[in-house]
Design an enzyme around this catalytic site. Structure first.
Site, short mmCIF file in Angstrom:
data_model
loop_
_atom_site.label_atom_id
_atom_site.label_comp_id
_atom_site.label_asym_id
_atom_site.label_seq_id
_atom_site.Cartn_x
_atom_site.Cartn_y
_atom_site.Cartn_z
N GLN A 58 9.10 -2.68 3.22
CA GLN A 58 9.72 -2.77 4.54
C GLN A 58 10.89 -3.75 4.52
OE1 GLN A 58 8.97 -0.85 7.34
NE2 GLN A 58 10.79 -1.83 8.20
N LYS A 82 4.10 3.70 10.83
CA LYS A 82 4.10 4.56 9.63
C LYS A 82 2.67 4.80 9.15
CE LYS A 82 8.72 2.99 8.47
NZ LYS A 82 9.53 1.93 7.85
N ASP A 119 11.60 6.36 -0.05
CA ASP A 119 12.58 6.01 0.98
C ASP A 119 13.99 5.86 0.39
OD1 ASP A 119 13.34 5.60 3.60
OD2 ASP A 119 12.96 3.45 3.59
#
Ligand code: NAP
Length: 278
Positions: free
Chosen positions: A98, A54, A121
């Site tokens: 994450q 990413k 996200d």
């Protein structure tokens, strides 16, 4: 045999990224560099690889990638403090924690601490709820990627029976909501579903989001089905058994090179969207 369409995620991802270049340039002319902060807790090698990928994707496009790597002993409170600092930092536009974090951390509490404006996200319950109601700022990136692939290849969900296998908060549930908003008739299956093949045999669209390699078998599917495989298992193996599903499908995403690259491009897009909204 039905004509096949291989849904090429790299083509879709490049299209998304190309469209971002002029927008990033316009932001830079206003002295704004879009910035994504990624938080990695612990040393899980797969998570470290995802965060690195990413970050590299951000750098290639001129998006700042701020990597915060916390030790595996980090407490929930310490993680919350880091998230609060990033929420307050006006130079950070998107925050990605994450998944998964070490077991002793309350992951849900940590996700909820991310400000909804920076939740690129779609992990907060606000973000999820807004997405489900059809006005969310940022759906989770993998569900958004699946919809982007369908849009690129003119696959219309309206009136179709979409079967999503998996109901996780970041994948199965939000992609079910997005497909419902596209006027599909949606069945969401999970580990307690009785007789999964019975649902799959009437599916026009199948989303594989199970986390089990080669789980969805072609013999469960009807001819002409569209297979969108979000799975990503060790050895670059999807959740759908590619060779048998390929036989039945009119369109199918490969693994690798399907949903994965588009997921990253959607994360970049959401970060640029967030920078523009500022
Ligand atoms: P997850 O949190 O483990 O969820 C898996 C889901 O599959 C659960 O809802 C589970 O049901 C369901 N399931 C498990 N066994 C089943 C069975 N025998 N029959 C039907 N359903 C079953 O996984 P996830 O995070 O959603 O990820 C799913 C897959 O997508 C994984 O392969 C992951 O690597 C991949 N992924 C890819 C990307 C990408 O960028 N391409 C991003 C995220 C995830 P219950 O709810 O009942 O337990």
């Amino acid at each position: 045999m039905t004509e096949k369409l291989i849904l090429d995620g790299n083509v879709v991802a490049n299209e998304v990224k190309d469209a971002l270049k002029s927008r990033i340039q316009a932001l830079k002319e206003k002295n704004i560099t879009p910035c994504l902060a990624t938080i990695l807790v612990g040393d899980d090698p797969s998570s470290a690889t995802y965060v690195k990928m990413k970050g590299n994707a951000c750098n290639r496009l001129g998006i700042e990638s701020r990597k915060i790597h916390l030790p595996k002993e980090t407490t929930t409170e310490e993680l919350l403090n880091t998230i609060h600092e990033l929420n307050e930092d006006s130079s950070v536009h998107g925050i990605l924690l994450q998944h998964p974090v070490p077991d002793h951390i309350d992951e849900r509490q940590a996700f909820e601490a991310i400000s909804v404006e920076k939740d690129v996200d779609g992990v907060t319950s606000w973000g999820y709820g807004q997405t489900a109601l059809g006005f969310g700022l940022y759906p989770s990136c993998t569900p958004a990627a699946i919809l982007q692939i369908m849009k690129h290849y003119n696959i219309d969900a309206e009136g179709k029976h979409a079967v999503v296998v998996g109901r996780s908060p970041i994948l199965g549930k939000p992609v079910s909501a997005l497909l419902l908003n596209e006027n599909a008739t949606v069945t969401t299956c999970h580990s307690r579903t009785t007789d999964l093949p019975q649902f799959l045999k009437t599916a026009d669209i199948v989303v594989a989001a199970v986390g089990k390699p080669n789980f969805i078998k072609g013999e469960w599917l009807k001819d002409g089905v569209v297979v969108l495989d979000a799975g990503y298992n060790p050895g670059n193996i999807g959740d759908a058994d590619y060779s048998s599903c390929y036989e039945k499908a009119s369109a199918i995403t490969p693994v690798p090179g399907g949903v994965g690259p588009v997921t990253i491009s959607m994360l970049l897009k959401h970060t640029v969207d967030a920078a523009e909204r500022r």
